[in-house]
Design an enzyme around this catalytic site. Structure first.
Site, PDB file in Angstrom:
ATOM      1  N   ASN A 161       1.535  -2.362   5.467  1.00 61.03           N
ATOM      2  CA  ASN A 161       0.739  -1.141   5.682  1.00 61.03           C
ATOM      3  C   ASN A 161      -0.630  -1.154   4.993  1.00 61.03           C
ATOM      4  OD1 ASN A 161       0.311   2.008   5.750  1.00 61.03           O
ATOM      5  ND2 ASN A 161       0.446   1.461   3.574  1.00 61.03           N
ATOM      6  N   SER A 167      -4.274  -0.245  14.593  1.00 65.41           N
ATOM      7  CA  SER A 167      -5.053   0.992  14.602  1.00 65.41           C
ATOM      8  C   SER A 167      -5.442   1.267  16.052  1.00 65.41           C
ATOM      9  CB  SER A 167      -6.316   0.784  13.759  1.00 65.41           C
ATOM     10  OG  SER A 167      -7.292   1.769  14.037  1.00 65.41           O
ATOM     11  N   GLY A 206       0.818  -1.218   0.000  1.00 69.21           N
ATOM     12  CA  GLY A 206       0.000   0.000   0.000  1.00 69.21           C
ATOM     13  C   GLY A 206       0.849   1.264   0.000  1.00 69.21           C
ATOM     14  N   LYS A 227      -8.314  -5.528  12.945  1.00 70.40           N
ATOM     15  CA  LYS A 227      -7.186  -4.763  13.504  1.00 70.40           C
ATOM     16  C   LYS A 227      -6.827  -5.264  14.910  1.00 70.40           C
ATOM     17  CE  LYS A 227      -6.099  -1.925  10.156  1.00 70.40           C
ATOM     18  NZ  LYS A 227      -4.764  -2.014   9.536  1.00 70.40           N
ATOM     19  N   TYR A 280     -13.700  -4.264  10.663  1.00 74.64           N
ATOM     20  CA  TYR A 280     -12.413  -3.550  10.768  1.00 74.64           C
ATOM     21  C   TYR A 280     -11.815  -3.714  12.163  1.00 74.64           C
ATOM     22  CZ  TYR A 280      -9.036   0.333  10.318  1.00 74.64           C
ATOM     23  OH  TYR A 280      -7.893   1.091  10.286  1.00 74.64           O
ATOM     24  N   VAL A 281     -12.650  -3.508  13.197  1.00 73.16           N
ATOM     25  CA  VAL A 281     -12.163  -3.625  14.582  1.00 73.16           C
ATOM     26  C   VAL A 281     -11.688  -5.049  14.852  1.00 73.16           C
ATOM     27  CG1 VAL A 281     -12.866  -3.553  17.010  1.00 73.16           C
ATOM     28  CG2 VAL A 281     -13.561  -1.714  15.466  1.00 73.16           C
ATOM     29  N   ALA A 282     -12.444  -6.037  14.375  1.00 78.35           N
ATOM     30  CA  ALA A 282     -12.046  -7.437  14.592  1.00 78.35           C
ATOM     31  C   ALA A 282     -10.707  -7.716  13.910  1.00 78.35           C
ATOM     32  CB  ALA A 282     -13.132  -8.375  14.067  1.00 78.35           C
ATOM     33  N   ILE A 325      -5.197   9.890  11.278  1.00 79.54           N
ATOM     34  CA  ILE A 325      -4.141  10.400  10.409  1.00 79.54           C
ATOM     35  C   ILE A 325      -4.818  10.904   9.137  1.00 79.54           C
ATOM     36  CG2 ILE A 325      -1.974   9.901   9.219  1.00 79.54           C
ATOM     37  CD1 ILE A 325      -1.719   9.372  12.221  1.00 79.54           C
ATOM     38  N   ASP A 334      -2.019  -7.858  -5.038  1.00 79.82           N
ATOM     39  CA  ASP A 334      -3.164  -7.882  -4.131  1.00 79.82           C
ATOM     40  C   ASP A 334      -2.714  -8.701  -2.920  1.00 79.82           C
ATOM     41  OD1 ASP A 334      -5.418  -8.363  -2.662  1.00 79.82           O
ATOM     42  OD2 ASP A 334      -6.620  -9.138  -4.327  1.00 79.82           O
TER      43      ASP A 334
HETATM   44  N1  LIG Z   1      -5.372   7.005   8.144  1.00 79.74           N
HETATM   45  C1  LIG Z   1      -5.725   6.703   9.373  1.00 79.74           C
HETATM   46  O1  LIG Z   1      -6.278   7.533  10.132  1.00 79.74           O
HETATM   47  C2  LIG Z   1      -5.456   5.323   9.922  1.00 79.74           C
HETATM   48  C3  LIG Z   1      -5.809   5.067  11.253  1.00 79.74           C
HETATM   49  C4  LIG Z   1      -5.563   3.819  11.786  1.00 79.74           C
HETATM   50  C5  LIG Z   1      -4.972   2.832  11.010  1.00 79.74           C
HETATM   51  N2  LIG Z   1      -4.644   3.100   9.723  1.00 79.74           N
HETATM   52  C6  LIG Z   1      -4.027   2.012   8.947  1.00 79.74           C
HETATM   53  O2  LIG Z   1      -2.868   2.491   8.302  1.00 79.74           O
HETATM   54  C7  LIG Z   1      -2.708   1.827   7.044  1.00 79.74           C
HETATM   55  C8  LIG Z   1      -2.568   2.843   5.932  1.00 79.74           C
HETATM   56  O3  LIG Z   1      -3.694   3.694   5.930  1.00 79.74           O
HETATM   57  P1  LIG Z   1      -3.828   4.958   4.963  1.00 79.74           P
HETATM   58  O4  LIG Z   1      -4.684   5.915   5.674  1.00 79.74           O
HETATM   59  O5  LIG Z   1      -2.504   5.396   4.466  1.00 79.74           O
HETATM   60  O6  LIG Z   1      -4.680   4.299   3.765  1.00 79.74           O
HETATM   61  P2  LIG Z   1      -4.883   4.816   2.240  1.00 79.74           P
HETATM   62  O7  LIG Z   1      -6.268   4.373   1.854  1.00 79.74           O
HETATM   63  O8  LIG Z   1      -4.537   6.246   2.113  1.00 79.74           O
HETATM   64  O9  LIG Z   1      -3.830   3.933   1.441  1.00 79.74           O
HETATM   65  C9  LIG Z   1      -3.900   2.528   1.463  1.00 79.74           C
HETATM   66  C10 LIG Z   1      -3.231   1.966   0.217  1.00 79.74           C
HETATM   67  O10 LIG Z   1      -3.351   0.532   0.290  1.00 79.74           O
HETATM   68  C11 LIG Z   1      -3.624   0.043  -1.020  1.00 79.74           C
HETATM   69  N3  LIG Z   1      -4.325  -1.244  -0.929  1.00 79.74           N
HETATM   70  C12 LIG Z   1      -5.602  -1.437  -0.502  1.00 79.74           C
HETATM   71  N4  LIG Z   1      -5.921  -2.748  -0.601  1.00 79.74           N
HETATM   72  C13 LIG Z   1      -4.823  -3.385  -1.098  1.00 79.74           C
HETATM   73  C14 LIG Z   1      -4.541  -4.730  -1.432  1.00 79.74           C
HETATM   74  N5  LIG Z   1      -5.463  -5.701  -1.293  1.00 79.74           N
HETATM   75  N6  LIG Z   1      -3.311  -5.033  -1.918  1.00 79.74           N
HETATM   76  C15 LIG Z   1      -2.380  -4.057  -2.084  1.00 79.74           C
HETATM   77  N7  LIG Z   1      -2.595  -2.763  -1.800  1.00 79.74           N
HETATM   78  C16 LIG Z   1      -3.807  -2.438  -1.312  1.00 79.74           C
HETATM   79  C17 LIG Z   1      -4.484   1.118  -1.663  1.00 79.74           C
HETATM   80  O11 LIG Z   1      -4.406   1.045  -3.085  1.00 79.74           O
HETATM   81  C18 LIG Z   1      -3.894   2.415  -1.086  1.00 79.74           C
HETATM   82  O12 LIG Z   1      -2.938   2.988  -1.950  1.00 79.74           O
HETATM   83  C19 LIG Z   1      -3.933   0.916   6.909  1.00 79.74           C
HETATM   84  O13 LIG Z   1      -3.603  -0.387   7.329  1.00 79.74           O
HETATM   85  C20 LIG Z   1      -4.949   1.521   7.843  1.00 79.74           C
HETATM   86  O14 LIG Z   1      -5.884   0.586   8.339  1.00 79.74           O
HETATM   87  C21 LIG Z   1      -4.880   4.318   9.156  1.00 79.74           C
END
Ligand SMILES: NC(=O)c1ccc[n+]([C@@H]2O[C@H](COP(=O)([O-])OP(=O)(O)OC[C@H]3O[C@@H](n4cnc5c(N)ncnc54)[C@H](O)[C@@H]3O)[C@@H](O)[C@H]2O)c1
Length: 257
Positions: free
Chosen positions: A89, A141, A12, A158, A154-156, A187, A62
């Protein structure tokens, strides 16, 4: 530079937190492999990394598909000969009322947010064993620690990431491979854009943290570099919350003058 010549897979890495981690790790000397569904954005990140003098490739992946991840490992080894770091990530989130949250939503949440990291861990471990050392960083998270509304899958998932991290850490005892979790709070990324920019709630939600603002993707980078580097060799099976203190303390209205 703390990560000179290390090879890091960042799932990601095309946008949001993953993009910023790609840039941060590459500035520390790491060679970056972006494992992404979104190759267009990944290519933009690659150009930024190259501008700063480091090496990077993107491989369409994927993470929830084992064959796709096998291809990721094959292409990474072909290009860079080894894997030192996995940043698990990539993640997705469905926000739906419990009545509307169906089995497809549940399966989506589990397959990308929990099974995907498991598949990627399993795939990199043999390569890290060949190196004799490795660093795996999973993504939890604030939802790893508390119930959040309309996010049952999602909660389950994470919460499960913390268990995955701990179980792998003990199963990898004696291998020099460390497994830890980063747990972001609010974030401001494309993932949360609609909340961050909401005129009623956006600013207010930021102020609910002890630090008093939304986090930025750059707030996650220092911890990602630290957990990828030799500086964190004694940290294993653990987690770092990066949430501006949101989970640590709450103030009730009227409690503070
Ligand atoms: N942004 C927040 O507030 C927040 C809070 C808690 C946790 N997180 C966690 O941090 C991580 C990153 O979050 P973010 O906000 O940067 O997300 P984002 O949506 O901005 O980016 C996620 C990226 O992952 C890629 N992706 C999605 N499914 C995929 C798959 N099956 N295979 C390969 N790539 C895939 C997407 O194309 C995207 O570019 C995630 O795991 C998210 O759950 C984010």
């Amino acid at each position: 530079m703390k990560l000179q010549s290390r090879v890091a897979i960042v799932t990601g890495g095309g946008k949001g937190i993953g993009r910023e981690i790609c840039l941060g790790l590459s500035k520390q000397g790491a060679k970056i492999v972006i494992a992404e569904l979104d190759i267009e954005n990944s290519n933009k990140v690659i150009e930024e990394i190259k501008d700063s003098g480091s090496e990077a490739i993107a491989i369409k992946t994927d993470i929830s598909n084992e064959n796709s991840v096998k291809n990721l490992i094959f292409e990474t080894i072909k290009k860079f000969n080894k894997i030192d770091i996995l940043i698990n990530n990539a993640g997705i989130r469905h926000v739906k009322k419990l009545d509307d949250h169906n089995l497809n939503d549940w399966n989506d949440m589990l397959s990308v947010n929990l099974t995907g990291p498991y598949i990627c861990c399993k795939a990199v471990i043999p390569e890290m064993k060949k190196v004799g050392k490795g660093k795996i960083i999973n993504f939890g998270s604030i939802a790893s620690f508390m119930g959040r509304p309309d996010r049952v899958g999602y909660v389950a998932a994470k919460s499960g990431v913390l268990g995955l991290t701990r179980a792998l850490a003990i199963d990898l005892k004696g291998t020099n491979i460390n497994v830890n979790t980063i747990c972001p709070g609010l974030i401001s990324t494309p993932f949360n854009k609609k909340y961050a920019e909401d005129p009623t709630h956006g600013e207010k939600w930021g102020k609910e943290t002890i630090v008093g603002r939304w986090g930025l993707p750059s707030d996650i980078v220092g911890a990602a570099i630290f957990l990828s580097s030799d500086d964190s060799d004694f940290i294993n099976g653990s987690e770092i919350k990066i949430d501006g203190g949101w989970l640590a303390a709450k103030t009730r209205e009227g409690e503070v003058e």
